[in-house]
Design a protein around this motif. Structure first.
Motif, PDB file in Angstrom:
ATOM      1  N   ALA A 226       0.860  -1.112   0.164  1.00 37.23           N
ATOM      2  CA  ALA A 226      -0.193  -0.215   0.279  1.00 37.23           C
ATOM      3  C   ALA A 226       0.944   0.991  -0.174  1.00 37.23           C
ATOM      4  CB  ALA A 226      -1.221   0.214   1.305  1.00 37.23           C
ATOM      5  N   GLY A 227       1.719   0.615   0.402  1.00 41.96           N
ATOM      6  CA  GLY A 227       2.912   2.680   0.668  1.00 41.96           C
ATOM      7  C   GLY A 227       3.822   2.648  -0.711  1.00 41.96           C
ATOM      8  N   ALA A 228       3.727   1.735  -1.767  1.00 39.93           N
ATOM      9  CA  ALA A 228       4.088   2.030  -2.834  1.00 39.93           C
ATOM     10  C   ALA A 228       3.392   0.937  -4.463  1.00 39.93           C
ATOM     11  CB  ALA A 228       5.579   1.479  -3.198  1.00 39.93           C
TER      12      ALA A 228
ATOM     13  N   LYS B  55      -7.280  -3.618  -5.625  1.00 41.31           N
ATOM     14  CA  LYS B  55      -7.687  -2.366  -5.958  1.00 41.31           C
ATOM     15  C   LYS B  55      -6.562  -1.471  -4.644  1.00 41.31           C
ATOM     16  CE  LYS B  55     -11.339  -4.834  -2.487  1.00 41.31           C
ATOM     17  NZ  LYS B  55     -12.309  -5.327  -2.373  1.00 41.31           N
ATOM     18  N   PRO B  56      -7.889   0.027  -4.147  1.00 41.93           N
ATOM     19  CA  PRO B  56      -7.517   1.056  -3.819  1.00 41.93           C
ATOM     20  C   PRO B  56      -6.905   1.295  -2.258  1.00 41.93           C
ATOM     21  CG  PRO B  56      -8.479   1.980  -5.583  1.00 41.93           C
ATOM     22  CD  PRO B  56      -8.359   0.865  -5.511  1.00 41.93           C
ATOM     23  N   ALA B  57      -6.696   1.084  -1.712  1.00 42.96           N
ATOM     24  CA  ALA B  57      -5.873   0.586  -0.083  1.00 42.96           C
ATOM     25  C   ALA B  57      -6.403   1.640   0.255  1.00 42.96           C
ATOM     26  CB  ALA B  57      -3.931   1.465   0.054  1.00 42.96           C
ATOM     27  N   SER B  58      -7.786   2.499   0.258  1.00 40.81           N
ATOM     28  CA  SER B  58      -8.370   2.913   1.186  1.00 40.81           C
ATOM     29  C   SER B  58     -10.089   2.418   0.472  1.00 40.81           C
ATOM     30  CB  SER B  58      -8.601   4.550   0.102  1.00 40.81           C
ATOM     31  OG  SER B  58      -8.868   4.318  -1.187  1.00 40.81           O
TER      32      SER B  58
ATOM     33  N   THR C  96      -9.438   1.830   7.227  1.00 38.77           N
ATOM     34  CA  THR C  96      -8.611   1.003   5.691  1.00 38.77           C
ATOM     35  C   THR C  96      -6.973   0.477   5.906  1.00 38.77           C
ATOM     36  OG1 THR C  96      -7.986   2.723   4.277  1.00 38.77           O
ATOM     37  CG2 THR C  96     -10.549   2.391   4.827  1.00 38.77           C
ATOM     38  N   LEU C  97      -6.711  -0.014   4.456  1.00 35.00           N
ATOM     39  CA  LEU C  97      -5.159  -0.641   4.819  1.00 35.00           C
ATOM     40  C   LEU C  97      -3.965   0.622   4.329  1.00 35.00           C
ATOM     41  CD1 LEU C  97      -2.906  -2.447   3.928  1.00 35.00           C
ATOM     42  CD2 LEU C  97      -3.802  -2.106   2.041  1.00 35.00           C
ATOM     43  N   ALA C  98      -5.889   2.324   3.487  1.00 35.49           N
ATOM     44  CA  ALA C  98      -4.659   3.685   3.599  1.00 35.49           C
ATOM     45  C   ALA C  98      -4.538   4.153   4.676  1.00 35.49           C
ATOM     46  CB  ALA C  98      -5.613   4.360   2.408  1.00 35.49           C
ATOM     47  N   ASP C  99      -5.031   3.782   6.151  1.00 36.20           N
ATOM     48  CA  ASP C  99      -4.549   4.694   6.789  1.00 36.20           C
ATOM     49  C   ASP C  99      -2.991   4.123   7.735  1.00 36.20           C
ATOM     50  OD1 ASP C  99      -7.321   5.543   6.783  1.00 36.20           O
ATOM     51  OD2 ASP C  99      -7.978   4.180   7.717  1.00 36.20           O
ATOM     52  N   ILE C 100      -2.369   2.813   7.369  1.00 35.09           N
ATOM     53  CA  ILE C 100      -1.419   1.819   8.277  1.00 35.09           C
ATOM     54  C   ILE C 100      -0.893   1.544   7.022  1.00 35.09           C
ATOM     55  CG2 ILE C 100      -2.918   0.924   9.441  1.00 35.09           C
ATOM     56  CD1 ILE C 100      -2.462  -1.779   8.676  1.00 35.09           C
TER      57      ILE C 100
END
Length: 137
Positions: free
Chosen positions: A18-20, A68-71, A125-129
């Motif tokens: 998710a970070g990249a 799909k998007p991490a969000s 969500t995954l985007a948060d971490i």
């Protein structure tokens, strides 16, 4: 609630991806980075791929990316997926051998607590971490 190492490592892999999100991540690369068994991470990657969380491609330029998007990926859903073969207590498993099953008042309360735990995590969500390149695990 205690999570298994399978879930812990799966979340680490997903946080890294998710970070990249624009690059493919190899299991071997992540195994080296985390100091973990490539075989173990491959099993986790297979579950994530089968569930449609990640897409994988073999060969040169291959690897795994988020599907799909991490969000759009709730944390509770990820933990439920990664912990699916690990019931919180024996009475949650099929064919359990608990002699108290049927007369125990704890099972229903633990199920409510487990549901609340996952619902709480689904608010993130995954985007948060996600791990950015400068962060480490």
């Amino acid at each position: 609630m205690r999570l298994t190492s399978f879930t812990d490592y799966g979340l680490r892999m997903l946080m890294r991806m998710a970070g990249a999100p624009d690059r493919a991540h190899s299991t071997a690369e992540m195994a080296d980075e985390f100091g973990l068994s490539r075989n173990h991470l491959s099993k986790i990657m297979q579950r994530l791929s089968a569930a449609g969380v990640v897409e994988t491609r073999r060969g040169g330029g291959g690897g795994a990316r988020l599907a799909k998007p991490a969000s759009d990926i709730p944390l509770g859903a990820l933990i439920k997926l990664l912990e699916e073969d690990q019931p919180m207590v024996e009475c949650f498993s099929t064919g359990n051998a608990c002699t108290l099953d049927g007369s125990c008042g704890l099972k229903a309360r633990l199920r409510v607590a487990e549901t609340a735990f996952l619902e709480s995590l689904d608010r993130s969500t995954l985007a948060d971490i996600a791990l950015r390149q400068s962060q480490s695990i």
